[in-house]
Design an enzyme around this catalytic site. Structure first.
Site, short mmCIF file in Angstrom:
data_model
loop_
_atom_site.label_atom_id
_atom_site.label_comp_id
_atom_site.label_asym_id
_atom_site.label_seq_id
_atom_site.Cartn_x
_atom_site.Cartn_y
_atom_site.Cartn_z
CB CYS A 1 57.08 27.15 30.94
SG CYS A 1 55.46 26.43 30.94
CD1 TRP B 1 51.98 28.89 36.49
CD2 TRP B 1 51.64 30.07 34.65
NE1 TRP B 1 51.03 29.83 36.79
CE2 TRP B 1 50.80 30.57 35.68
CE3 TRP B 1 51.58 30.69 33.42
CZ2 TRP B 1 49.93 31.65 35.50
CZ3 TRP B 1 50.72 31.76 33.24
CH2 TRP B 1 49.91 32.22 34.28
CG ASN C 1 58.12 29.66 28.12
OD1 ASN C 1 56.95 29.56 28.47
ND2 ASN C 1 58.77 30.80 28.12
N GLY C 2 55.75 28.15 26.10
CA GLY C 2 54.87 28.78 25.11
C GLY C 2 53.60 27.96 24.94
CG HIS D 1 27.34 57.10 40.88
ND1 HIS D 1 26.21 57.84 40.61
CD2 HIS D 1 28.35 57.99 40.98
CE1 HIS D 1 26.53 59.12 40.53
NE2 HIS D 1 27.82 59.24 40.74
#
Ligand code: AGP
Length: 608
Positions: A2, A75, A101-102, A504
């Site tokens: 954010c 976000w 934000n957080g 492998h």
């Protein structure tokens, strides 16, 4: 991640908020919103999608008259991207409005407590809890209400807050999420990051944890959590908007790829003086350096990849044992940290939550922490015992390039300095390494000349489904980064493999036409690598090789070869990564993707 912005002054706030948010788009987001305090009180508009939607909805902000406001790009962490979950959030009578934000880690407990007191919630977010909690504690004094929630809330936050009873004030508070304050003649601003305010001011205050700010249009007052006024000094930001803009390139990523010679030179040169490596900010004497028994390099993503190279360079040059750790693993694996250990946290943003947590874990155990960080004043920069800045300038593209290269340069400097301080290399050898380092910027410039060749080649692989990168030693580290660059912006699945490990298991995935990129810059491993190239080629792979000029023999076993100038074997990553960055860029460009803002990603991952 954010982004938050805020403005209070004599100008109309909404256009300033929208402009500020546009400078934070690189942080990644899925919705946005603004709140402006006008004659009819606080008005809030928010919308899912790109900032353009909000801009159109508010007619460029003109629908929201007023000279005080806050804004947010979200976000999503708690609650899907939606108009209702977008910020700003507010209390029931919209007298308190918040952008955040957080992550509020105890929001469910607080939400239940508030609901039991009759509070109603409309969103799924953790942030809305803050608006109602402020309402719960507010009795006319914003500072008192803010400090009260600070004692109750667990998690990370950078907040912008408006109180209807206080039309001439804008509040902000920080814990763990980045927050800056800009002071300008036309009003004052808050933001998650410097680019959002640079258009208005270069005088910026970096807010520390548990500091509260009260802004009026002509005054900024700072407080601690005990409501005591504190004084802070502004930092003058040297780089300008031009630096933060695209500078004529189609994408920030390409601009930043081309800025690498300068970025590496800016990181190296100030630390090479009179034939010595001088890193004053290290805060360590040669005696201290000689006492180091072990180094941990801890980071995420590309920064971690530089650490994988760092291990080879520190161990090869300075003979100090090195462990490289993903920060998200280090912080939870109860690492064994003996005294005389140096932990190096590498981070472009300086705000990566896992890397910050790893730093705190090391410090909590009394271990010395050095930060290698690009963003001045960022959390990691400020919480590390010492910080060695990488002078890459603002890096906007989500896919890191120039910051990555400067992180390598910083680790080269440290390793050579440590090797000399510990008497592992002689003065003459020191001079040789310094000479090789000083050539790197020009050599990077030279390698950038392969751009057209790489672009043509990239266009043949736009439809690829799987692309492999293989290498040994430092070339494996280069492969890790080449693979990440490709997949994060082209969305093509890719894997990097230690070339000796392919047989492998994973070699079973190689089929006709699979592209395998072989990195061979370590001369002593050429033959081994050529065997691995033959292995995949006989199974149908198309082999692209990145190798040192002069190693023409590789053309017998590769279908496409890119050459890099000869440099010291410890520094080849700085050159070999360039064509791989360009390869990723041109594949993404050819696929018509959003190169600078790839899906699902954010520039700074400030959440776990
Ligand atoms: C790299 O292209 C990515 N954007 C990502 O891996 C990044 O390197 C990682 O998130 C670490 O970020 P930091 O350097 O800001 O801590």
């Amino acid at each position: 991640m954010c982004g938050i912005v805020g403005y209070i002054g004599d100008e109309q706030a909404a256009p300033i908020l929208l402009d500020g948010l546009s400078k934070l788009e690189y942080r990644g987001y899925d919705s946005a919103g603004i709140a402006v305090y006008g004659d009819q009180g606080i008005k809030v508009v928010k919308a899912t999608g790109r900032l353009k939607v909000l801009d159109e909805l508010t007619h460029g902000g003109s629908m929201l008259p007023g000279t005080t406001g806050i804004g947010h790009t979200r976000w999503a962490t708690h609650g899907a991207p939606s108009d209702i979950n977008a910020h700003p959030h507010f209390n029931k009578d919209e007298s308190i409005v918040v952008v955040h934000n957080g992550i509020i880690e105890n929001y469910l407990k607080l939400k239940k407590r508030l609901q039991s007191k009759g509070y109603e919630f409309v969103s799924e977010t953790d942030t809305e809890v803050l608006a109602h909690l402020l309402d719960y504690y507010y009795e006319g004094d914003p500072l008192e209400a803010i400090t009260k929630i600070m004692h109750r809330v667990e998690g990370s936050y950078a907040l912008g807050i408006l109180f209807r009873d206080h039309p001439d004030e804008l509040y902000a508070v920080r814990k763990d999420s980045p927050l800056i304050v800009g002071e300008s003649g036309d009003g004052n601003l808050i933001a998650s990051d410097v680019p959002a305010v640079l258009k208005y001011t270069r005088d910026v205050y970096f807010i520390e944890n548990e500091e509260i700010v009260c802004l009026t249009k002509d005054k900024i007052t700072f407080y601690n959590i005990d409501e005591e006024e504190i004084s802070k000094e502004p930092t003058r930001i040297g780089w300008d908007m031009e630096a933060a803009e695209k500078g004529g390139y189609e994408h920030f990523m390409l601009k930043e790829i081309y800025e690498q010679p300068k970025a590496v030179a800016d990181t190296l040169n100030p630390r090479i003086k009179d034939g010595k490596i001088v890193i004053d900010e290290l805060g360590m004497t040669d005696e201290d350096i000689r006492k180091i028994k072990k180094i941990f390099i801890v980071a995420c993503g590309s920064a971690y990849h530089t650490g994988v190279t760092g291990k080879y360079v520190f161990e090869g040059l300075a003979r100090i044992p090195v462990e490289v750790d993903l920060a998200s693993e280090f912080r939870y694996r109860n690492p064994i940290l003996e005294p005389d250990t140096l932990v190096i946290i590498v981070s472009q943003s300086g705000e990566t939550a896992d890397s910050l947590a790893a730093l705190r874990e090391a410090k909590a155990r009394g271990i010395r922490v050095l930060g290698i960080v690009n963003v001045v004043g960022s959390s990691i920069a400020r919480e590390a015992d010492n910080v060695m800045y990488t002078w890459a300038g603002p890096e906007i593209s989500v896919a890191t390039t120039k910051a990555y290269s400067t992180q390598l340069a910083a680790q080269y400097l440290l390793a050579v300095k440590f090797a000399h301080a510990r008497g592992v290399i002689t003065d003459e050898e020191l001079a040789g390494y310094i000479s090789d380092l000083k050539k790197l910027p020009d050599q990077i410039e030279l390698v950038l000349g392969c751009k057209e060749k790489v672009q043509r080649f990239a266009n043949r692989y736009l439809a690829a489904k799987d692309i492999f990168f293989i290498g040994r030693g430092i070339d494996y580290a280069i492969s890790l980064e080449g693979s990440l660059k490709l997949k994060e912006i082209s969305y093509i699945h890719s894997e990097a493999y230690a070339a000796g490990e392919l047989k492998h298991g994973t070699i079973s995935l190689i089929e006709e036409g699979t592209l395998v990129t072989a990195v061979l810059t370590q001369e002593e491993l050429y033959q081994k690598m050529i065997s691995n190239m033959v292995e995949v080629r006989t199974r149908g792979a198309f082999v692209m090789a990145v190798t040192n000029v002069g190693n023409q023999e590789v053309e017998k076993t590769a279908d496409f070869v890119l050459y890099i100038p000869k440099t010291n074997r410890y520094f080849t990553n700085s050159l070999a990564i360039i064509p791989l960055q360009l390869f990723g860029y041109y594949v993404s460009l050819g696929k018509g993707l959003d190169v600078d803002k790839p899906r699902n990603l954010a520039k700074s991952v400030t959440v776990e």
